[in-house]
Design a protein around this motif. Structure first.
Motif, PDB file in Angstrom:
ATOM      1  N   ASP A  82       0.730  -1.058   0.030  1.00  0.00           N
ATOM      2  CA  ASP A  82      -0.067  -0.101   0.259  1.00  0.00           C
ATOM      3  C   ASP A  82       0.953   1.043   0.037  1.00  0.00           C
ATOM      4  O   ASP A  82       1.674   1.282   0.837  1.00  0.00           O
ATOM      5  CB  ASP A  82      -0.811  -0.018   1.361  1.00  0.00           C
ATOM      6  CG  ASP A  82      -1.733  -1.246   1.364  1.00  0.00           C
ATOM      7  OD1 ASP A  82      -2.255  -1.710   0.294  1.00  0.00           O
ATOM      8  OD2 ASP A  82      -1.985  -1.491   2.387  1.00  0.00           O
ATOM      9  N   LEU A  83       0.912   1.929  -0.973  1.00  0.00           N
ATOM     10  CA  LEU A  83       1.692   3.078  -1.030  1.00  0.00           C
ATOM     11  C   LEU A  83       1.081   4.273  -0.241  1.00  0.00           C
ATOM     12  O   LEU A  83       0.135   4.516  -0.015  1.00  0.00           O
ATOM     13  CB  LEU A  83       1.878   3.684  -2.422  1.00  0.00           C
ATOM     14  CG  LEU A  83       2.582   2.535  -3.280  1.00  0.00           C
ATOM     15  CD1 LEU A  83       2.946   2.666  -4.790  1.00  0.00           C
ATOM     16  CD2 LEU A  83       4.162   2.222  -2.627  1.00  0.00           C
ATOM     17  N   ILE A  84       2.056   5.104   0.298  1.00  0.00           N
ATOM     18  CA  ILE A  84       1.890   6.350   1.137  1.00  0.00           C
ATOM     19  C   ILE A  84       2.141   7.460   0.530  1.00  0.00           C
ATOM     20  O   ILE A  84       3.011   7.727  -0.352  1.00  0.00           O
ATOM     21  CB  ILE A  84       2.310   6.037   2.519  1.00  0.00           C
ATOM     22  CG1 ILE A  84       3.746   5.193   2.257  1.00  0.00           C
ATOM     23  CG2 ILE A  84       1.749   5.543   3.571  1.00  0.00           C
ATOM     24  CD1 ILE A  84       4.731   5.301   3.636  1.00  0.00           C
ATOM     25  N   GLU A  85       1.280   8.548   0.936  1.00  0.00           N
ATOM     26  CA  GLU A  85       1.270   9.825   0.325  1.00  0.00           C
ATOM     27  C   GLU A  85       2.673  10.472   1.305  1.00  0.00           C
ATOM     28  O   GLU A  85       2.648   9.914   2.451  1.00  0.00           O
ATOM     29  CB  GLU A  85       0.150  10.650   0.916  1.00  0.00           C
ATOM     30  CG  GLU A  85      -1.346   9.922   0.247  1.00  0.00           C
ATOM     31  CD  GLU A  85      -1.161  10.312  -1.384  1.00  0.00           C
ATOM     32  OE1 GLU A  85      -0.720  11.302  -1.968  1.00  0.00           O
ATOM     33  OE2 GLU A  85      -1.772   9.404  -2.090  1.00  0.00           O
ATOM     34  N   ASP A  86       2.855  11.670   0.761  1.00  0.00           N
ATOM     35  CA  ASP A  86       4.021  12.284   1.337  1.00  0.00           C
ATOM     36  C   ASP A  86       3.586  12.540   2.616  1.00  0.00           C
ATOM     37  O   ASP A  86       4.340  12.610   3.688  1.00  0.00           O
ATOM     38  CB  ASP A  86       4.459  13.575   0.504  1.00  0.00           C
ATOM     39  CG  ASP A  86       5.985  13.903   0.665  1.00  0.00           C
ATOM     40  OD1 ASP A  86       6.909  12.940   0.600  1.00  0.00           O
ATOM     41  OD2 ASP A  86       6.314  15.082   0.857  1.00  0.00           O
ATOM     42  N   GLN A  87       2.486  13.039   3.017  1.00  0.00           N
ATOM     43  CA  GLN A  87       1.774  13.446   4.321  1.00  0.00           C
ATOM     44  C   GLN A  87       2.178  12.140   5.183  1.00  0.00           C
ATOM     45  O   GLN A  87       2.523  12.305   6.554  1.00  0.00           O
ATOM     46  CB  GLN A  87       0.578  13.827   4.251  1.00  0.00           C
ATOM     47  CG  GLN A  87      -0.056  14.938   4.595  1.00  0.00           C
ATOM     48  CD  GLN A  87      -1.393  15.080   4.322  1.00  0.00           C
ATOM     49  OE1 GLN A  87      -2.081  14.009   3.853  1.00  0.00           O
ATOM     50  NE2 GLN A  87      -2.085  16.061   4.977  1.00  0.00           N
ATOM     51  N   TYR A 122       5.305   9.690   9.779  1.00  0.00           N
ATOM     52  CA  TYR A 122       6.114   8.565  10.316  1.00  0.00           C
ATOM     53  C   TYR A 122       7.377   9.158  10.742  1.00  0.00           C
ATOM     54  O   TYR A 122       7.969   8.934  11.735  1.00  0.00           O
ATOM     55  CB  TYR A 122       6.222   7.704   9.083  1.00  0.00           C
ATOM     56  CG  TYR A 122       7.189   6.480   9.624  1.00  0.00           C
ATOM     57  CD1 TYR A 122       6.474   5.584  10.429  1.00  0.00           C
ATOM     58  CD2 TYR A 122       8.542   6.130   9.215  1.00  0.00           C
ATOM     59  CE1 TYR A 122       7.436   4.320  10.890  1.00  0.00           C
ATOM     60  CE2 TYR A 122       9.193   5.350   9.650  1.00  0.00           C
ATOM     61  CZ  TYR A 122       8.560   3.996  10.464  1.00  0.00           C
ATOM     62  OH  TYR A 122       9.477   3.118  10.594  1.00  0.00           O
ATOM     63  N   CYS A 123       8.004   9.983   9.922  1.00  0.00           N
ATOM     64  CA  CYS A 123       9.272  10.675  10.463  1.00  0.00           C
ATOM     65  C   CYS A 123       8.959  11.553  12.093  1.00  0.00           C
ATOM     66  O   CYS A 123       9.957  11.449  12.671  1.00  0.00           O
ATOM     67  CB  CYS A 123       9.752  11.716   9.666  1.00  0.00           C
ATOM     68  SG  CYS A 123      10.329  10.744   7.869  1.00  0.00           S
ATOM     69  N   ASP A 124       7.944  12.063  11.882  1.00  0.00           N
ATOM     70  CA  ASP A 124       7.634  12.985  13.285  1.00  0.00           C
ATOM     71  C   ASP A 124       7.658  12.018  14.644  1.00  0.00           C
ATOM     72  O   ASP A 124       8.169  12.339  15.388  1.00  0.00           O
ATOM     73  CB  ASP A 124       6.281  13.611  13.167  1.00  0.00           C
ATOM     74  CG  ASP A 124       6.148  15.075  12.027  1.00  0.00           C
ATOM     75  OD1 ASP A 124       7.645  15.265  11.813  1.00  0.00           O
ATOM     76  OD2 ASP A 124       5.407  15.316  11.836  1.00  0.00           O
ATOM     77  N   THR A 125       7.070  10.716  14.363  1.00  0.00           N
ATOM     78  CA  THR A 125       6.801   9.749  15.243  1.00  0.00           C
ATOM     79  C   THR A 125       8.414   9.230  15.702  1.00  0.00           C
ATOM     80  O   THR A 125       8.374   9.076  16.897  1.00  0.00           O
ATOM     81  CB  THR A 125       5.928   8.712  14.902  1.00  0.00           C
ATOM     82  OG1 THR A 125       4.898   9.069  14.166  1.00  0.00           O
ATOM     83  CG2 THR A 125       5.671   7.850  16.043  1.00  0.00           C
ATOM     84  N   LEU A 126       9.186   8.929  14.562  1.00  0.00           N
ATOM     85  CA  LEU A 126      10.397   8.577  15.017  1.00  0.00           C
ATOM     86  C   LEU A 126      11.183   9.607  15.893  1.00  0.00           C
ATOM     87  O   LEU A 126      11.752   9.381  16.710  1.00  0.00           O
ATOM     88  CB  LEU A 126      11.164   8.267  13.559  1.00  0.00           C
ATOM     89  CG  LEU A 126      10.723   6.768  13.178  1.00  0.00           C
ATOM     90  CD1 LEU A 126      11.932   6.533  11.859  1.00  0.00           C
ATOM     91  CD2 LEU A 126      10.799   5.859  14.153  1.00  0.00           C
ATOM     92  N   MET A 127      10.960  10.659  15.369  1.00  0.00           N
ATOM     93  CA  MET A 127      11.903  11.867  15.703  1.00  0.00           C
ATOM     94  C   MET A 127      11.591  12.350  17.195  1.00  0.00           C
ATOM     95  O   MET A 127      12.233  12.805  18.021  1.00  0.00           O
ATOM     96  CB  MET A 127      11.920  13.163  14.899  1.00  0.00           C
ATOM     97  CG  MET A 127      12.372  13.269  13.815  1.00  0.00           C
ATOM     98  SD  MET A 127      14.355  12.616  13.827  1.00  0.00           S
ATOM     99  CE  MET A 127      15.130  14.114  14.715  1.00  0.00           C
ATOM    100  N   MET A 183      12.859   7.493   3.446  1.00  0.00           N
ATOM    101  CA  MET A 183      11.454   6.845   3.553  1.00  0.00           C
ATOM    102  C   MET A 183      10.738   7.377   2.314  1.00  0.00           C
ATOM    103  O   MET A 183      10.022   6.505   1.487  1.00  0.00           O
ATOM    104  CB  MET A 183      10.739   7.837   4.611  1.00  0.00           C
ATOM    105  CG  MET A 183      11.102   6.914   6.006  1.00  0.00           C
ATOM    106  SD  MET A 183      11.338   5.389   6.290  1.00  0.00           S
ATOM    107  CE  MET A 183      12.519   5.113   7.417  1.00  0.00           C
ATOM    108  N   ARG A 184      11.105   8.495   1.731  1.00  0.00           N
ATOM    109  CA  ARG A 184      10.608   8.709   0.236  1.00  0.00           C
ATOM    110  C   ARG A 184      11.217   7.976  -0.722  1.00  0.00           C
ATOM    111  O   ARG A 184      10.512   7.444  -1.750  1.00  0.00           O
ATOM    112  CB  ARG A 184      10.679  10.313  -0.150  1.00  0.00           C
ATOM    113  CG  ARG A 184       9.659  11.048   0.510  1.00  0.00           C
ATOM    114  CD  ARG A 184       9.689  12.708   0.164  1.00  0.00           C
ATOM    115  NE  ARG A 184      11.090  13.102   0.874  1.00  0.00           N
ATOM    116  CZ  ARG A 184      10.668  13.714   1.978  1.00  0.00           C
ATOM    117  NH1 ARG A 184       9.823  13.793   2.688  1.00  0.00           N
ATOM    118  NH2 ARG A 184      12.057  14.383   2.580  1.00  0.00           N
TER     119      ARG A 184
END
Ligand SMILES: C[S@@+](CC[C@H](N)C(=O)[O-])C[C@H]1O[C@@H](n2cnc3c(N)ncnc32)[C@H](O)[C@@H]1O
Length: 284
Positions: free
Chosen positions: A205-210, A215-220, A244-245
């Motif tokens: 399932d592909l994800i939008e840039d948002q 996801y990056c915010d959660t990791l950070m 990720m992109r």
């Protein structure tokens, strides 16, 4: 290991993905996540008495969740000491350090006796080494006769553009082999004593840039990253977003497969009347 108070050593802009996941302690999942673990558990009949080896265990998701679901004893090995340390913490968090252990080892030369595991799990790790045959030889060596090799490879359904191949090669630190489903099947079946008995295929399932940003915010927000100085945080965030992109785009050309292979004594005869699954005809 990077502690909250320590500066990040070396430039992040050319850090490969294996080192990067160890640094950010991302809980890398196998393709398909926990559903893949469940499907493997059922199809490979992993249970409380099973001894499983995972090669490329990263921060421990597969090893820990497989053991939580089945009660199996699991050894996870990974070449990255940071990932191994994080995996040990993850097992401890679940209170299962007695049956799930992690070690720093290279999957191409295991310090493990022949035929010592009921199952050997190799997800997205074979692609990370240039000498894939050496890793396959080790996998086939340490699994018991009658035991199962669990492979969860990413395979290409379409040829990705050259710039994606180049960037993914750089990210994984080795030239990417653009392998189709058939290529992976042929790769595993090259081991003379491994025979494929189960496979199921999926697309991503592909994800939008948002979604990538979220996801990056959660990791950070992880404690050890949030405590770093703002400049280092920005560098890590940029590298993370880049990976990720890139992987999201790469996976738009790919799918993944769960392949189970049984280790057999020897293939003493060539099978003549081979078969494959086919839809029923009206007269059936
Ligand atoms: C993308 S992660 C895969 C993690 C997990 N197996 C999965 O499917 O999500 C690849 C892992 O393989 C490890 N790795 C790379 N080369 C290895 C080697 N030669 N031996 C053992 N582990 C290796 C990396 O350190 C990294 O943790």
């Amino acid at each position: 290991m990077v502690e909250a108070s320590a500066p990040v050593i070396g430039p992040l802009s050319d850090m490969d993905y294996s080192r990067f996941v160890g640094l950010v302690r991302e809980r890398n999942r196998p393709s398909g996540g926990v559903r893949t673990v469940q499907e493997v558990m059922v199809q490979a009949r992993i249970g409380p008495g099973s001894r499983v080896l995972e090669i490329g265990s990263n921060t421990g998701f597969t090893s820990v969740n497989l053991s939580l679901l089945t009660g199996a004893s699991v050894v996870g090995i990974d070449i990255n000491p940071n990932s191994v340390a994080e995996a040990e913490k993850y097992a401890a968090l679940h209170g299962i350090s007695d049956r799930v252990q992690f070690q720093v080892q290279d999957g191409r030369g295991l310090d493990i006796e022949d035929a010592s595991f009921d199952a050997v799990w190799v997800s997205n790790v074979v692609s990370f080494v240039p000498d894939k045959d050496r890793m396959l030889g080790e996998v086939a060596r340490v699994v018991k006769v009658g035991g199962t090799v669990i492979a969860v490879p990413i395979y290409y359904r379409q040829q990705p553009p050259t710039d994606i191949v180049d960037k993914v090669s750089e990210a994984i630190g080795t030239p990417l082999d653009v392998m189709s489903k058939g290529d992976w099947r042929a790769f595993y079946e090259k081991a003379p004593d491994l025979e494929l008995y189960y496979e199921s295929d999926f697309v991503y399932d592909l994800i939008e840039d948002q979604g990538v940003e979220k996801y990056c915010d959660t990791l950070m927000a992880k404690e050890h990253l949030a405590a770093l100085d703002p400049n280092t945080q920005t560098q890590i965030r940029d590298r993370m977003g880049y990976f990720m992109r890139l992987f999201n785009e790469n996976l738009s050309y790919a799918g993944f497969s769960i392949m189970l292979l049984q280790k057999r004594l020897a293939r003493d005869e060539v099978e003549l009347f081979t078969s494959h699954s086919a839809p029923l005809l009206a007269r059936d």
